[in-house]
Design an enzyme around this catalytic site. Structure first.
Site, PDB file in Angstrom:
ATOM      1  N   PRO A   8      29.730  35.318  37.555  1.00  0.00           N
ATOM      2  CA  PRO A   8      29.529  33.874  37.395  1.00  0.00           C
ATOM      3  C   PRO A   8      28.039  33.544  37.330  1.00  0.00           C
ATOM      4  O   PRO A   8      27.229  34.180  38.004  1.00  0.00           O
ATOM      5  CB  PRO A   8      30.135  33.286  38.669  1.00  0.00           C
ATOM      6  CG  PRO A   8      31.010  34.342  39.219  1.00  0.00           C
ATOM      7  CD  PRO A   8      30.434  35.656  38.776  1.00  0.00           C
ATOM      8  N   LYS A  65      22.302  31.544  41.965  1.00  0.00           N
ATOM      9  CA  LYS A  65      23.744  31.780  41.875  1.00  0.00           C
ATOM     10  C   LYS A  65      24.364  31.883  43.274  1.00  0.00           C
ATOM     11  O   LYS A  65      25.431  32.457  43.440  1.00  0.00           O
ATOM     12  CB  LYS A  65      24.002  33.072  41.090  1.00  0.00           C
ATOM     13  CG  LYS A  65      23.478  33.043  39.656  1.00  0.00           C
ATOM     14  CD  LYS A  65      23.707  34.392  38.979  1.00  0.00           C
ATOM     15  CE  LYS A  65      22.883  34.542  37.717  1.00  0.00           C
ATOM     16  NZ  LYS A  65      22.905  35.919  37.198  1.00  0.00           N
ATOM     17  N   HIS A 102      44.239  40.197  47.355  1.00  0.00           N
ATOM     18  CA  HIS A 102      42.809  40.469  47.513  1.00  0.00           C
ATOM     19  C   HIS A 102      42.057  39.408  48.324  1.00  0.00           C
ATOM     20  O   HIS A 102      40.869  39.198  48.115  1.00  0.00           O
ATOM     21  CB  HIS A 102      42.123  40.650  46.152  1.00  0.00           C
ATOM     22  CG  HIS A 102      42.810  41.624  45.256  1.00  0.00           C
ATOM     23  ND1 HIS A 102      42.949  42.952  45.579  1.00  0.00           N
ATOM     24  CD2 HIS A 102      43.408  41.461  44.063  1.00  0.00           C
ATOM     25  CE1 HIS A 102      43.608  43.575  44.612  1.00  0.00           C
ATOM     26  NE2 HIS A 102      43.910  42.695  43.682  1.00  0.00           N
ATOM     27  N   ARG A 121      36.936  43.384  43.793  1.00  0.00           N
ATOM     28  CA  ARG A 121      36.102  44.585  43.921  1.00  0.00           C
ATOM     29  C   ARG A 121      35.150  44.568  45.114  1.00  0.00           C
ATOM     30  O   ARG A 121      34.480  45.556  45.388  1.00  0.00           O
ATOM     31  CB  ARG A 121      35.342  44.808  42.606  1.00  0.00           C
ATOM     32  CG  ARG A 121      36.351  45.106  41.474  1.00  0.00           C
ATOM     33  CD  ARG A 121      35.705  45.252  40.142  1.00  0.00           C
ATOM     34  NE  ARG A 121      34.900  46.469  40.061  1.00  0.00           N
ATOM     35  CZ  ARG A 121      34.248  46.820  38.950  1.00  0.00           C
ATOM     36  NH1 ARG A 121      34.300  46.052  37.873  1.00  0.00           N
ATOM     37  NH2 ARG A 121      33.553  47.924  38.925  1.00  0.00           N
ATOM     38  N   ARG A 272      22.940  45.688  28.552  1.00  0.00           N
ATOM     39  CA  ARG A 272      23.867  44.569  28.380  1.00  0.00           C
ATOM     40  C   ARG A 272      24.029  44.283  26.903  1.00  0.00           C
ATOM     41  O   ARG A 272      23.197  44.664  26.089  1.00  0.00           O
ATOM     42  CB  ARG A 272      23.323  43.281  29.012  1.00  0.00           C
ATOM     43  CG  ARG A 272      23.293  43.294  30.502  1.00  0.00           C
ATOM     44  CD  ARG A 272      22.242  42.297  30.931  1.00  0.00           C
ATOM     45  NE  ARG A 272      22.122  42.212  32.376  1.00  0.00           N
ATOM     46  CZ  ARG A 272      22.723  41.292  33.106  1.00  0.00           C
ATOM     47  NH1 ARG A 272      23.506  40.397  32.545  1.00  0.00           N
ATOM     48  NH2 ARG A 272      22.529  41.256  34.395  1.00  0.00           N
TER      49      ARG A 272
END
Ligand SMILES: [Zn+2]
Length: 288
Positions: A8, A65, A102, A121, A272
Site C-alpha cells: 500500500p 506510509k 490470518h 505474510r 521493480r
C-alpha cells in the site's frame, strides 16, 4: 496462496487512517488477543497487552506510509502494513468470533466492537511507544507530499545532489515519504518526465510539474479510496477504485492515452517494473 502483493502507498494508508478515524476514535481497548507476535517486534505479547489495555484512542494520523494511533495518555502505536497487512473493523455482535483468516492481533473495545489486524505474510509491524518516547519510524523520514515545505526549489536542490534516476528519487522515503511504484509511475507519466532521467539533470519546469501532478494524483486516489490492483481493502473490507484511473501502471501493451501513437512499455528498473510512454516521456539529459 503466493500471488503478487503490492505494498500500500500513501492513498491506501490514508484511506485506512480515515476509516479508523471514523470508527475507533474515543473507544477504549478492553482486551487484546495476540495470535501471532511477529508484528510486535521485540516487545512480548504480555507486555504489549498490558500496555494497551484500558487505553482510549484519541487520534489517528498518517506519516509517510505509517499509521499512528495515539491514545489519550499520549502513548501510541505505530503500524506499517508492508505487503499484506490490513485493518478490519467489526461493529458489535461478533462475540469475538474472528472468522477472518490470518488474523494476527485483535483489539476489543468497551462497546464490543473490534479492530482486527490481518496479515497473510506477516511483514507488517505494530510497535508500541510510551508518551514522549522517540518514534524511531519518524527519524529520517522524508517530507509528506502535501507538506508546504515541498517547493520546486527544494525538490530541484534535493534532486541535484543525487546520481540516481528520477523514479528512484520519488521512491526514496527519506526524500518524500509515501510514494511507491504505482504512484511514482503515474506521476512521471502525467508530468511527462522519463523515469530513467538522472535526478541531477531535473529542470525547474520538470520539478514543478512532478510536484503538481504528485499532489493531484494522490488527492484523487484518496478520493477514490486508493488502488486495489492486488488485495488492498478498506477497513470495511471494500476495494478502492483508483485502479480504474491508472494510465501507465500495468498498462503495458495498451495504446498511450496521451499521444495515441505508441504502446506503454514495461521494463525492469532497480528490481521493480517501470511503466512509461517512450514518446510522452522523452529523456532530457542536459539542464534546460
Ligand atoms: Zn504517449
Amino acid at each position: 496462496m503466493r500471488g503478487t502483493f503490492i505494498m500500500p502507498e500513501l492513498p491506501e494508508v490514508e484511506t485506512v487512517v480515515r476509516g479508523l478515524r471514523k470508527n475507533i476514535i474515543g473507544k477504549q481497548i478492553i482486551e487484546t488477543t495476540i495470535f501471532h507476535e511477529r508484528p510486535l517486534g521485540t516487545m512480548s505479547p504480555e507486555i504489549f497487552c498490558n500496555k494497551v489495555e484500558r487505553e482510549v484512542i484519541e487520534r489517528v494520523e498518517r506519516f509517510g506510509k505509517y499509521i499512528h494511533i495515539i491514545f489519550a495518555s499520549k502513548r501510541s502505536i505505530v503500524s506499517h502494513l508492508r505487503m499484506t497487512g490490513k485493518y478490519i473493523y467489526l461493529s458489535q455482535d461478533h462475540n469475538k468470533n474472528y472468522t477472518h483468516k490470518h488474523i494476527r492481533i485483535a483489539f476489543l473495545f468497551a462497546d464490543q466492537s473490534s479492530l482486527l489486524y490481518k496479515d497473510v505474510r506477516i511483514f507488517g509491524t505494530i510497535r508500541f511507544y510510551e508518551a514522549g518516547e522517540v518514534v524511531v519510524e519518524k527519524v529520517n523520514i522524508g517530507m509528506d507530499p502535501f507538506s508546504k515545505e515541498i517547493t520546486t526549489d527544494w525538490f530541484v536542490r534535493k534532486a541535484h545532489t543525487r546520481h540516481i534516476s528520477v523514479k528512484q528519487l520519488l521512491l526514496d522515503q527519506k526524500v518524500i515519504a509515501g510514494l511507491g511504484n504505482i504512484y511514482a509511475s503515474e506521476i512521471l507519466f502525467r508530468a511527462g518526465v522519463s523515469p530513467f532521467q538522472k535526478a541531477h539533470t531535473l529542470t525547474t519546469r520538470q520539478a514543478s510539474r512532478i510536484i503538481q501532478h504528485m499532489r493531484d494524483i494522490l488527492k484523487l486516489a484518496i478520493k477514490y479510496n486508493g488502488t486495489s490492483v492486488s488485495d488492498f481493502r478498506t477497513i470495511d473490507d471494500k476495494s478502492g477504485s483508483f485502479q480504474n484511473m491508472l494510465q501507465v501502471y500495468q498498462k503495458d501493451g495498451t495504446l498511450c492515452v496521451q499521444c495515441h501513437k505508441t504502446e506503454i512499455c514495461k521494463v525492469r528498473q532497480a528490481q521493480r517494473s517501470t511503466f512509461y510512454c517512450p514518446v510522452c516521456q522523452k529523456m532530457v539529459d542536459e539542464k534546460e
